[in-house]
Design a protein around this motif. Structure first.
Motif, short mmCIF file in Angstrom:
data_model
loop_
_atom_site.label_atom_id
_atom_site.label_comp_id
_atom_site.label_asym_id
_atom_site.label_seq_id
_atom_site.Cartn_x
_atom_site.Cartn_y
_atom_site.Cartn_z
N ILE A 13 36.59 46.12 37.72
CA ILE A 13 36.42 46.51 36.32
C ILE A 13 37.43 47.58 35.95
O ILE A 13 38.09 47.49 34.92
N LEU A 14 37.61 48.56 36.80
CA LEU A 14 38.58 49.62 36.50
C LEU A 14 39.99 49.06 36.40
O LEU A 14 40.75 49.43 35.52
N ALA A 15 40.34 48.15 37.28
CA ALA A 15 41.67 47.55 37.22
C ALA A 15 41.83 46.74 35.93
O ALA A 15 42.87 46.81 35.26
N THR A 16 40.82 46.01 35.56
CA THR A 16 40.90 45.20 34.36
C THR A 16 40.98 46.07 33.11
O THR A 16 41.64 45.72 32.14
N ILE A 76 36.78 37.32 28.78
CA ILE A 76 38.08 37.88 29.16
C ILE A 76 38.21 37.70 30.66
O ILE A 76 37.30 38.04 31.42
N VAL A 77 39.36 37.13 31.07
CA VAL A 77 39.65 36.94 32.49
C VAL A 77 40.94 37.69 32.78
O VAL A 77 41.96 37.48 32.12
N ALA A 78 40.89 38.57 33.78
CA ALA A 78 42.06 39.34 34.18
C ALA A 78 42.45 38.96 35.60
O ALA A 78 41.60 38.84 36.48
N HIS A 79 43.75 38.75 35.80
CA HIS A 79 44.30 38.41 37.11
C HIS A 79 45.09 39.62 37.62
O HIS A 79 45.96 40.12 36.92
N LEU A 80 44.76 40.06 38.83
CA LEU A 80 45.46 41.19 39.45
C LEU A 80 46.50 40.67 40.43
O LEU A 80 46.30 39.62 41.05
N ASN A 81 47.59 41.42 40.60
CA ASN A 81 48.59 41.03 41.60
C ASN A 81 48.21 41.63 42.96
O ASN A 81 47.15 42.24 43.09
N LYS A 85 47.23 45.51 40.36
CA LYS A 85 47.62 45.84 39.00
C LYS A 85 47.51 44.59 38.15
O LYS A 85 47.64 43.47 38.65
N ILE A 86 47.27 44.78 36.87
CA ILE A 86 47.11 43.65 35.96
C ILE A 86 48.37 42.80 35.96
O ILE A 86 49.47 43.30 35.74
N GLN A 87 48.19 41.52 36.21
CA GLN A 87 49.28 40.55 36.14
C GLN A 87 49.21 39.82 34.81
O GLN A 87 50.21 39.67 34.11
N SER A 88 48.00 39.36 34.48
CA SER A 88 47.81 38.67 33.20
C SER A 88 46.36 38.80 32.77
O SER A 88 45.47 39.02 33.59
N VAL A 89 46.16 38.65 31.46
CA VAL A 89 44.83 38.72 30.87
C VAL A 89 44.71 37.59 29.86
O VAL A 89 45.63 37.36 29.07
N ASN A 115 42.75 31.83 21.72
CA ASN A 115 43.19 32.38 23.01
C ASN A 115 44.21 33.47 22.77
O ASN A 115 45.10 33.32 21.94
N ILE A 116 44.07 34.56 23.52
CA ILE A 116 45.07 35.61 23.53
C ILE A 116 45.47 35.77 24.99
O ILE A 116 44.64 36.12 25.83
N ASN A 117 46.73 35.47 25.29
CA ASN A 117 47.25 35.58 26.65
C ASN A 117 48.24 36.73 26.71
O ASN A 117 49.19 36.77 25.93
N TYR A 118 48.02 37.63 27.65
CA TYR A 118 48.91 38.77 27.83
C TYR A 118 49.51 38.71 29.23
O TYR A 118 48.78 38.64 30.22
N ASN A 119 50.83 38.71 29.32
CA ASN A 119 51.53 38.73 30.60
C ASN A 119 52.06 40.15 30.80
O ASN A 119 52.99 40.57 30.10
N ALA A 120 51.47 40.89 31.71
CA ALA A 120 51.84 42.29 31.92
C ALA A 120 53.24 42.43 32.49
O ALA A 120 53.91 43.43 32.27
#
Length: 181
Positions: A13-16, A76-81, A85-89, A115-120
């Motif tokens: 949760i904190l990472a997201t 909301i789905v967040a992918h960590l590397n 760290k956030i890779q994408s949301v 859909n809102i896609n964010y590429n960190a």
């Protein structure tokens, strides 16, 4: 309100929640600096974190707020590397929405789409599915909108649904007149 079940879920949760620093339209350049120093609140019906895959999922009327930034979505789905760290949301909803005050004078940026896609890694936000974006009086509508936070570029396309619509307020038209002349 979500319930924190264990340390792994808490870490996920904190990472997201770091996404609040990047999901906004242009938080790195234009947002109110004090937003990053504000507490983050997150509400959802459910939260899960998979430590092996680095995927954190929030579902059920998700609302994330930090200062003037507000993100609302059904999920909301967040992918960590590998460095957590956030890779994408990806935010999904009918529609998923975000808004943030851009400056102390009250300018607000708002965006929405199914859909809102964010590429960190690239700093690119893609809004799709009846997408809408407004900033400083200018509005963009189309099936798909792409915003580059690093360049400030916006690309709009109508997809299979047809044309795009861009509305430029009179004050921006005057500013552009000097550039064209």
């Amino acid at each position: 309100m979500i319930q924190l079940l264990d340390k792994k879920l808490t870490r996920g949760i904190l990472a997201t929640l770091l996404l609040t620093g990047g999901l906004s339209l242009s938080s790195q350049i234009y947002a109110i600096p004090s937003d990053r120093n504000q507490p983050i609140t997150l509400e959802a019906d459910r939260a899960t974190f998979n430590e092996k895959t680095g995927v954190t999922t929030y579902t059920g009327n998700v609302v994330i707020q930090q200062g003037t930034l507000k993100v609302q979505a059904a999920s909301i789905v967040a992918h960590l590397n590998a460095n957590n760290k956030i890779q994408s949301v990806v935010a999904q909803g009918s529609p998923a929405k975000f808004q943030q005050q851009l400056d102390t004078k009250g300018g607000i940026a708002r965006g929405e789409g199914r859909n809102i896609n964010y590429n960190a890694e690239t700093g690119i936000i893609k809004l799709s599915g009846n997408a809408f974006l407004t900033q400083n009086g200018a509005t963009f509508r189309g099936e798909n909108l792409t915003y580059s936070m690093s360049k400030g570029d916006i690309e709009a396309n109508g997809g299979n649904k047809g044309r795009i619509q861009i509305v430029i307020p009179p004050s921006a038209q005057q500013n552009m007149k000097g550039v064209r002349d």
